[in-house]
Design an enzyme around this catalytic site. Structure first.
Site, PDB file in Angstrom:
ATOM      1  N   GLY A  65      -4.364  -6.700 -10.784  1.00  0.00           N
ATOM      2  CA  GLY A  65      -3.445  -5.637 -11.176  1.00  0.00           C
ATOM      3  C   GLY A  65      -3.871  -4.313 -10.584  1.00  0.00           C
ATOM      4  O   GLY A  65      -5.000  -4.155 -10.101  1.00  0.00           O
ATOM      5  N   CYS A  66      -2.964  -3.353 -10.627  1.00  0.00           N
ATOM      6  CA  CYS A  66      -3.247  -2.057 -10.006  1.00  0.00           C
ATOM      7  C   CYS A  66      -4.321  -1.300 -10.784  1.00  0.00           C
ATOM      8  O   CYS A  66      -5.326  -0.856 -10.209  1.00  0.00           O
ATOM      9  CB  CYS A  66      -1.971  -1.233  -9.874  1.00  0.00           C
ATOM     10  SG  CYS A  66      -0.982  -1.110 -11.386  1.00  0.00           S
TER      11      CYS A  66
END
Lengths: 342, 342, 342, 342
Positions: free
Chosen positions: A150-151
């Protein structure tokens, strides 16, 4: 050199658009299939005017077609749906690079807790590799399904992991306070993401229990070599299009100095083309990494409170999603890691 | 009712401009003197086109003139300089409301540590009142010099103080992570504040040792009833013009629940016109307070880590500076506290 | 293939920074010299943290050194100063690509009128080529001094020129109304360009007599094949970092239809890699061209008033300055025109 | 003084929110009814957190209830729907101030042409007053239905009308090029208005045939005293939340000088509290009028082309909608024109 034939499944969101932007100029790739239910049948240049002049068109997703024509498939789909594609594609030998959240967590129980659904393919979890090259490069080389981080986790794990691994900081009491640009919410047509609702607005949301929390906790526990860590992760929405900055407070362990931190980072990252460690006492700034695949790391030591204060900046769509996915592909296919990314 | 005659000393910055904006429409005030070295002799409407049609003009600062014509002087000057004006004005009976940092810290030693200079008027410190009405309303009523709180401190102290006072949270291990709009840097013509340097940029700065740190620590220690607290305060610059959001992590003490926090807040703030406590589990959003004198407070309890997570949002120029200064004036002169501020 | 050795003279502004960003990844170039009076002696990564990891350093400008080591010099200098470098460099065989305004106007008289100074090198004007590849590609191939077009002119000339050349529109009564992002003002540390002065602000400036006016007029007259045109050019400053949109009103001549305009554009630009003509009836959007070297052109025909309405969008730092300069270099050195620009 | 009882019908959009913001602090008004289909039954403070602490609640629209309790109703409804409310309310003696487009055009034919529907109440058109106080103050005093001008028209008509009325400029060949903030699109949850689609974006839209075009043409023809004018009106969407700037080109007639224009403006507007005429040769800037009811007018004369170049800046939600509506109410009810608006 034979080109890699590529499919992007679910190319109509911001991550899909970023994959298109980057892969279009990747000298070793050929875009064979780009799918979108919403835009199926439409020329890319019409659906996304950024790509005027492209002769690609969106098609409806068709697993058989991808198997027949592609070496690798990037899945830019909602969680839950990605697993449905990953399984048959991987079985047929298509390398799957999944940008969704479906395969990031090793524990189906944690998945269920945070995604309110049974894991769609728990039998695959043991073979999936977490696609953070700086931590798992060797495994990525042989992976058939790669779960792109994920970011937010990318911006937090890269600064924290080496320090936890060497014991310079404690795994107890970590707080990750992050700010994200609005593309982080996806191309979601929803009131809170309208321009006038985001502009001149600063706001925390989901101050605990965000879906990226268990992912960060998993990887920090791995880095620290312990079973579990409990951390605070507090995301904020701020008026930029692209960029995440995570500011992280950790308890310094004895012997922790700026010099030691610098040494540990240089040992960890000197050969990593996309991690840039700033001078001691500096803070990262997202504007220096947007539209790039870099993660910039700053570090400070507050003797007054005994805290190490880290900052990590990435472009949420590049190093936080599509750029990292391409970095994974480069590694998996034996290309230079930076191909198409500089 | 006789109008209050007002001077604004150093009216050319953003706080001065906000004072002008607010005082122009304050029914009980008359602007007698507005000073600016830079704009001395210029009509206000020329120097600041926001005020087209005004017949005010800037003059060079002249203490005698202010003493002769004004009841109250707002000092919007750099620290160090403010004290030079405060002393003679206060001696002559002009009420001084100082927006600079000169009188916020009770300890000259702390002042010296953070401002790298001897305190310019230590003999006044004991009589100065810290102008946070929600904490010191009674004292403000009789104060001759009022030290307006800093912007970051306002956004942090209002959420924290009542919980510390009741012992629901611990004074140990507090972390204040704040984001500020660019007017917070003042009208400073400097490279880092150019539009292209701030737009699409997220960055921490001064992650420890910021000048607002000792001010927050002082007031949180007072609230907790202890000698000193050591906290982390990490400010960030983000691309909005106005607005501060502070997200604050504190250790919950036993018995701390969302319900108890709500009770404590309502007891503390139900009669305060400018503090708005959000529903339990909410987070503040600066866009709901910009161009107002409100401070919005959100609160959450993360059972997973035992942390209370508070958010405080203000407009840095209004509740964080000029609006609060006017609120102080209203209290000091017996006006309704909200005069000119709704 | 031997690399082209490159100097950037005056690399510390936004155009210089964009040249650095683009040339760093240009496979056929090697950055030999980057100069800056302000940063002389400093490592690039320190002066411009975007380039962390670079081993380049700024030097003070030294013409002899450039002559000794470089094949091409990009001049990103203030007007007036650029000519001082261009002359000796060109004489010594270094190809000069000048991003300043010094050589754009063919008429020294017009230069004097708009720049309030005698032209610094009128004797060179006849040999200089105006570096708009879509108009002067053949001449650029042999030029020794190339005058890179201004940002506004690029966004206006590309949409207008082919229509004027074919007589579909009249050269009389043209109005160019442009909006520019703030990097267009350069890295100028001046009050009007502070974030809070630009954010949430829309304003025209220099509504007549802007220095880009004579440049646009010159090129539109050339395109129309007449001696002179008088146009309106009204620039606006708007809160984006990068991007110019020009909206242009022209009087349609008889026989002008959307279909004819489309034909003319396709004939003019089908082989131009960086001009993208939108579907009839569309308008350009800067967000599809920022960080690219594209110029997007939209066209409409308002039968109600007999006006052709064109829109041209570019990134002011790329196609409007540094990208175009590199495109010129590619042409001059026989490289593929898109090298380093896709 | 008895308070005016007020209804806001359709209060959930941005104009409705601005009405609420302004009327809440209007000393002569009491908000009796605020309606919203979407939020019916919800407390205002929950639906719009800007109003935390308010004890108002949304109800479903109920004409009888409004008639029974209110003196004036502001209609902030989609066009077409507004007329359905206006008719019965006006018949029952409730003053109607309509912010929609339903009654702005005097010609049902033009309405049909631009709104693709028969006018919903053509019989009312002759009695409706166009609510631009600076042009129709006397008529507004006695109007029962007031049609609030559109946002773009306000920014264009106020600068143009006095010059057309005196013949200093020609009614032929007028071009209005406008930029608007995104609240101008309403609180419309649609892809083009998402933050990442608007931020760093500049784009014209509807470059001819916009629905505000016939409204501007109607009023400019009235001002010029002729049957009809044909103009160009080209709106742009730019990344600000609030604010419109219109830049207008007109052909100067003989005898037109900056001095004469200044005279005409001062004669026209010296007694108007919300029109501010800038110094000759200046351009308006929206940031000086946002959150106010001012319209700032700048004027220039380009001798080179014989064009008068006007700029008009307003806040689209205040002078362009809700502020102007309140100004109309003030006039209609005999209050000071600036009540609640300074």
């Amino acid at each position: 050199m034979k080109k890699i034939n590529v499919a992007i499944v679910g190319a109509s969101g911001y991550s899909g658009e970023e994959l298109l932007r980057l892969l279009q100029r990747h000298e070793h790739c050929e875009l064979k299939v780009i799918t979108s239910r919403q835009y199926a049948g439409q020329p890319l240049e019409k659906a996304m005017p950024r790509f005027i002049g492209s002769d690609l068109s969106f098609s409806a997703p068709d697993i058989e077609q991808i198997i027949a024509t592609c070496d690798v498939a990037f899945l830019a789909l909602p969680h839950g749906l990605a697993a449905e594609y990953a399984l048959p594609l991987a079985k047929s030998g298509v390398i799957v690079i999944d940008i969704s959240a479906d395969f990031r967590l090793k524990s189906p129980a944690r998945y269920k807790e945070y995604y309110q659904a049974d894991h769609p393919a728990p039998e695959l979890l043991s073979t999936v590799v977490y696609g953070l090259p700086e931590r798992y490069r060797a495994a990525i080389k042989n992976a058939n399904i790669i779960a792109c981080p994920g970011c937010y986790p990318t911006s937090a794990i890269l600064p924290c992991a080496p320090l936890l691994a060497t014991g310079l900081v404690s795994p107890q009491g970590i707080a990750v306070v992050s700010m994200s640009g609005v593309t982080g919410a996806g191309r979601k047509v929803d009131l809170p993401y309208l321009f006038p609702e985001c502009n001149e607005s600063l706001r925390a949301y989901k101050p605990f229990g965000h879906r990226h929390l268990p992912e960060i906790e998993q990887e920090l526990a791995f880095a620290a070599g312990i079973d579990a860590v409990n951390i605070n992760f507090i995301p904020h929405l701020v008026p930029v299009s692209r960029g995440i900055n995570s500011t992280i407070l950790l308890n310094a362990e004895s012997g922790c100095t700026l010099e030691r931190i610098a040494e540990v980072y240089h040992q960890a990252y000197d050969n990593d083309p996309f991690v840039r460690v700033l001078a001691p006492g500096s803070c990262s700034d997202t504007k220096y990494v947007t539209m790039t695949n870099f993660c910039d790391i700053g570090f400070n030591l507050d003797l007054h409170t005994g805290k190490v204060i880290l900052t990590g900046a990435i472009d949420n769509l590049t190093k936080g999603a599509s750029g990292q996915a391409i970095q994974d592909m480069n590694i998996r296919f034996g290309l230079p890691e930076t191909s198409g990314l500089l």
